[in-house]
Write a protein that holds these residues in place. Structure first.
Motif, mmCIF file in Angstrom:
data_model
loop_
_atom_site.group_PDB
_atom_site.id
_atom_site.type_symbol
_atom_site.label_atom_id
_atom_site.label_comp_id
_atom_site.label_asym_id
_atom_site.label_seq_id
_atom_site.Cartn_x
_atom_site.Cartn_y
_atom_site.Cartn_z
ATOM 1 N N TRP A 122 92.703 -28.535 -39.364
ATOM 2 C CA TRP A 122 92.241 -27.962 -40.621
ATOM 3 C C TRP A 122 91.685 -29.075 -41.498
ATOM 4 C CZ3 TRP A 122 93.969 -29.165 -45.587
ATOM 5 C CH2 TRP A 122 95.102 -29.992 -45.655
ATOM 6 N N SER A 123 90.850 -28.699 -42.432
ATOM 7 C CA SER A 123 90.332 -29.622 -43.442
ATOM 8 C C SER A 123 89.817 -28.783 -44.600
ATOM 9 C CB SER A 123 89.206 -30.495 -42.874
ATOM 10 O OG SER A 123 87.991 -29.758 -42.780
ATOM 11 N N ASN A 124 89.219 -29.441 -45.586
ATOM 12 C CA ASN A 124 88.650 -28.672 -46.687
ATOM 13 C C ASN A 124 87.414 -27.891 -46.252
ATOM 14 O OD1 ASN A 124 86.792 -30.710 -46.353
ATOM 15 N ND2 ASN A 124 87.009 -31.575 -48.394
ATOM 16 N N LEU A 157 85.399 -22.244 -35.079
ATOM 17 C CA LEU A 157 85.423 -22.764 -36.437
ATOM 18 C C LEU A 157 85.473 -21.587 -37.404
ATOM 19 C CD1 LEU A 157 85.090 -25.115 -38.505
ATOM 20 C CD2 LEU A 157 82.609 -24.813 -38.253
ATOM 21 N N LEU A 158 86.504 -21.555 -38.248
ATOM 22 C CA LEU A 158 86.706 -20.454 -39.194
ATOM 23 C C LEU A 158 86.654 -20.957 -40.624
ATOM 24 C CD1 LEU A 158 89.832 -18.720 -37.593
ATOM 25 C CD2 LEU A 158 87.449 -18.056 -37.286
ATOM 26 N N GLY A 159 86.060 -20.138 -41.501
ATOM 27 C CA GLY A 159 86.207 -20.394 -42.920
ATOM 28 C C GLY A 159 87.647 -20.168 -43.337
ATOM 29 N N GLU A 160 88.048 -20.741 -44.458
ATOM 30 C CA GLU A 160 89.446 -20.657 -44.882
ATOM 31 C C GLU A 160 89.913 -19.207 -45.046
ATOM 32 O OE1 GLU A 160 91.988 -23.147 -48.041
ATOM 33 O OE2 GLU A 160 90.509 -21.830 -48.985
ATOM 34 N N ASN A 161 89.130 -18.384 -45.724
ATOM 35 C CA ASN A 161 89.543 -16.999 -45.930
ATOM 36 C C ASN A 161 89.663 -16.247 -44.614
ATOM 37 O OD1 ASN A 161 89.564 -17.481 -48.651
ATOM 38 N ND2 ASN A 161 87.722 -16.300 -49.113
ATOM 39 N N GLU A 162 88.757 -16.512 -43.684
ATOM 40 C CA GLU A 162 88.817 -15.825 -42.397
ATOM 41 C C GLU A 162 90.080 -16.206 -41.629
ATOM 42 O OE1 GLU A 162 87.554 -13.267 -39.269
ATOM 43 O OE2 GLU A 162 87.249 -13.389 -41.437
ATOM 44 N N GLN A 163 90.504 -17.447 -41.758
ATOM 45 C CA GLN A 163 91.764 -17.860 -41.128
ATOM 46 C C GLN A 163 92.932 -17.028 -41.644
ATOM 47 O OE1 GLN A 163 92.621 -19.884 -38.756
ATOM 48 N NE2 GLN A 163 94.807 -20.208 -39.087
ATOM 49 N N PHE A 164 92.987 -16.835 -42.966
ATOM 50 C CA PHE A 164 94.072 -16.065 -43.547
ATOM 51 C C PHE A 164 93.985 -14.591 -43.144
ATOM 52 C CE2 PHE A 164 94.033 -19.430 -47.052
ATOM 53 C CZ PHE A 164 95.069 -20.132 -46.467
ATOM 54 N N ARG A 165 92.779 -14.074 -43.044
ATOM 55 C CA ARG A 165 92.632 -12.682 -42.619
ATOM 56 C C ARG A 165 93.149 -12.474 -41.204
ATOM 57 N NH1 ARG A 165 87.807 -12.775 -46.021
ATOM 58 N NH2 ARG A 165 86.568 -13.643 -44.323
ATOM 59 N N LYS A 166 92.906 -13.444 -40.337
ATOM 60 C CA LYS A 166 93.420 -13.344 -38.971
ATOM 61 C C LYS A 166 94.950 -13.427 -38.956
ATOM 62 C CE LYS A 166 89.351 -14.990 -36.445
ATOM 63 N NZ LYS A 166 89.150 -13.775 -35.644
ATOM 64 N N PRO A 223 101.053 -13.102 -48.907
ATOM 65 C CA PRO A 223 102.324 -13.720 -49.318
ATOM 66 C C PRO A 223 103.508 -13.298 -48.462
ATOM 67 C CG PRO A 223 101.074 -13.050 -51.245
ATOM 68 C CD PRO A 223 100.357 -12.477 -50.054
ATOM 69 N N GLU A 224 103.639 -11.999 -48.181
ATOM 70 C CA GLU A 224 104.755 -11.533 -47.362
ATOM 71 C C GLU A 224 104.633 -12.058 -45.938
ATOM 72 O OE1 GLU A 224 108.260 -9.869 -46.233
ATOM 73 O OE2 GLU A 224 107.446 -10.167 -48.243
ATOM 74 N N GLU A 225 103.405 -12.112 -45.421
ATOM 75 C CA GLU A 225 103.201 -12.629 -44.064
ATOM 76 C C GLU A 225 103.613 -14.089 -43.972
ATOM 77 O OE1 GLU A 225 102.253 -12.239 -40.069
ATOM 78 O OE2 GLU A 225 102.336 -10.709 -41.627
ATOM 79 N N PRO A 265 95.474 -21.522 -51.302
ATOM 80 C CA PRO A 265 95.007 -21.358 -52.685
ATOM 81 C C PRO A 265 95.974 -20.552 -53.524
ATOM 82 C CG PRO A 265 93.191 -21.045 -51.143
ATOM 83 C CD PRO A 265 94.450 -21.170 -50.323
ATOM 84 N N GLU A 266 96.226 -21.006 -54.747
ATOM 85 C CA GLU A 266 97.254 -20.409 -55.596
ATOM 86 C C GLU A 266 97.018 -18.913 -55.806
ATOM 87 O OE1 GLU A 266 99.141 -20.950 -60.102
ATOM 88 O OE2 GLU A 266 97.729 -22.415 -59.274
ATOM 89 N N GLN A 267 95.751 -18.498 -55.919
ATOM 90 C CA GLN A 267 95.476 -17.095 -56.192
ATOM 91 C C GLN A 267 95.852 -16.199 -55.016
ATOM 92 O OE1 GLN A 267 93.227 -19.455 -55.819
ATOM 93 N NE2 GLN A 267 91.389 -18.779 -54.701
ATOM 94 N N LEU A 268 96.093 -16.801 -53.843
ATOM 95 C CA LEU A 268 96.459 -16.006 -52.671
ATOM 96 C C LEU A 268 97.964 -15.890 -52.493
ATOM 97 C CD1 LEU A 268 93.850 -17.300 -50.074
ATOM 98 C CD2 LEU A 268 93.663 -15.389 -51.652
ATOM 99 N N THR A 269 98.732 -16.620 -53.265
ATOM 100 C CA THR A 269 100.203 -16.581 -53.119
ATOM 101 C C THR A 269 100.896 -16.086 -54.392
ATOM 102 O OG1 THR A 269 100.338 -18.909 -53.807
ATOM 103 C CG2 THR A 269 100.223 -18.452 -51.453
ATOM 104 N N SER A 270 100.114 -15.747 -55.409
ATOM 105 C CA SER A 270 100.706 -15.354 -56.683
ATOM 106 C C SER A 270 100.707 -13.849 -56.891
ATOM 107 C CB SER A 270 99.921 -16.009 -57.829
ATOM 108 O OG SER A 270 98.541 -15.647 -57.784
#
Length: 296
Positions: free
Chosen positions: A201-203, A232-241, A256-258, A290-295
């Protein structure tokens, strides 16, 4: 969806591997034989229109009724491509490329190309000595590390390194990402899982390399044939998977629950391994979310 996520990188169909193993070519890397090798640059969340503008004769566009759009490039077996992966300053190079496909989804239009799949060989020929393949692949892993990519261990898996990671992938989970900083011996190399994985992973997003070996060419004293699939996945796509297809549209609410469930899976696995005397890599830290994804 944890079981789904752990299976998402399972092996390619045998017919695809067979086709890759039997192809050969005469193209050499850049600079060899005085030939100019075409190089294309790809990155996560890359705009498709810019890609087509830059390489008008290389990528073909196809639309799917679902709203997906695919940007695909193929190279003939006797004239393989060179692909630079990542944005400028943090890129590494794949040689002997056979194909590259970028996936755009109309459900997430602002993210542009959310996933790249690249298929590549290990040499200009369809066969290569096993030890030479080992050295070349490990050099590629180090190029990726030098470009700023860090090792990634899926959140639901134990944090292991070196031979412990190889043993876990071989005996427990074939989708476990191996340690890119550990260089296996030739004997260990020949005993790697049939489809071994390394994850980063990286930025710039998330990256996986899946290495497959022709099962009919496993004599260490004879040439082998190898195939590499790079995702190669974008960050959001990684979380969706991570949350799985059923909750893809509501992935931000489901994440968050996952993550909590995955943390429990890791803790349970590591407790078992510690009891067996296996070292856990305590210094490893998960990528930031990203904070907005865990709050939520």
């Amino acid at each position: 969806m944890r079981a789904f996520f752990k299976q998402v990188f399972l092996g390619l169909p045998a017919i695809m591997l067979a086709a890759a193993f039997i192809t050969g070519c005469s193209r050499q890397p850049i600079g060899e034989n005085g030939k100019m090798t075409e190089k294309v640059s790809i990155s996560a969340n890359q705009p498709g229109d810019e890609l087509q503008k830059k390489y008008p004769d290389r990528f073909t566009l196809s639309d799917h009724p679902s709203g997906a759009r695919f940007y695909a490039a193929q190279w003939p077996s006797d004239d393989r491509g060179t692909i630079e992966v990542g944005r400028q300053g943090q890129a590494f190079t794949l040689r002997y490329a056979l194909s590259a496909t970028g996936n755009y989804s109309s459900a997430f239009p602002g993210e542009n190309i959310i996933e790249w799949d690249v298929n590549t060989g290990m040499d200009s020929s369809s066969v290569i000595g096993h030890d030479e393949a080992r050295r070349r692949f490990m050099a590629l892993l180090q190029d990726i590390r030098k470009a700023g990519w860090k090792r990634y261990v899926d959140q639901g898996f134990p944090r292991l390194a070196g031979t412990d990671a190889i043993r876990y992938a071989s005996l427990t989970s074939p989708v476990y990402g191996l340690d890119p900083d550990y260089q296996p011996t030739l004997d260990e190399w020949m005993k790697l899982p049939g489809r071994a994985l390394w994850k980063f992973w990286s930025n710039q997003g998330y990256l996986s390399l899946a290495l497959s070996r022709d099962p009919n060419r496993v004599d260490v004293n004879q040439p082998g044939a190898y195939f590499i699939e790079v995702v190669l996945l974008g960050e959001n796509e990684q979380f969706r998977k991570m949350v799985g297809p059923a909750r893809r549209a509501q992935w931000k609410d489901a994440l968050p629950e996952e993550l909590k469930l995955l943390a429990q899976d890791r803790q349970s696995a590591e407790d078992v391994l510690r009891a067996q005397g296996i070292k856990i890599e305590e210094t490893y830290q998960d990528p930031p979310v990203p904070e907005q994804l865990t709050s939520k």
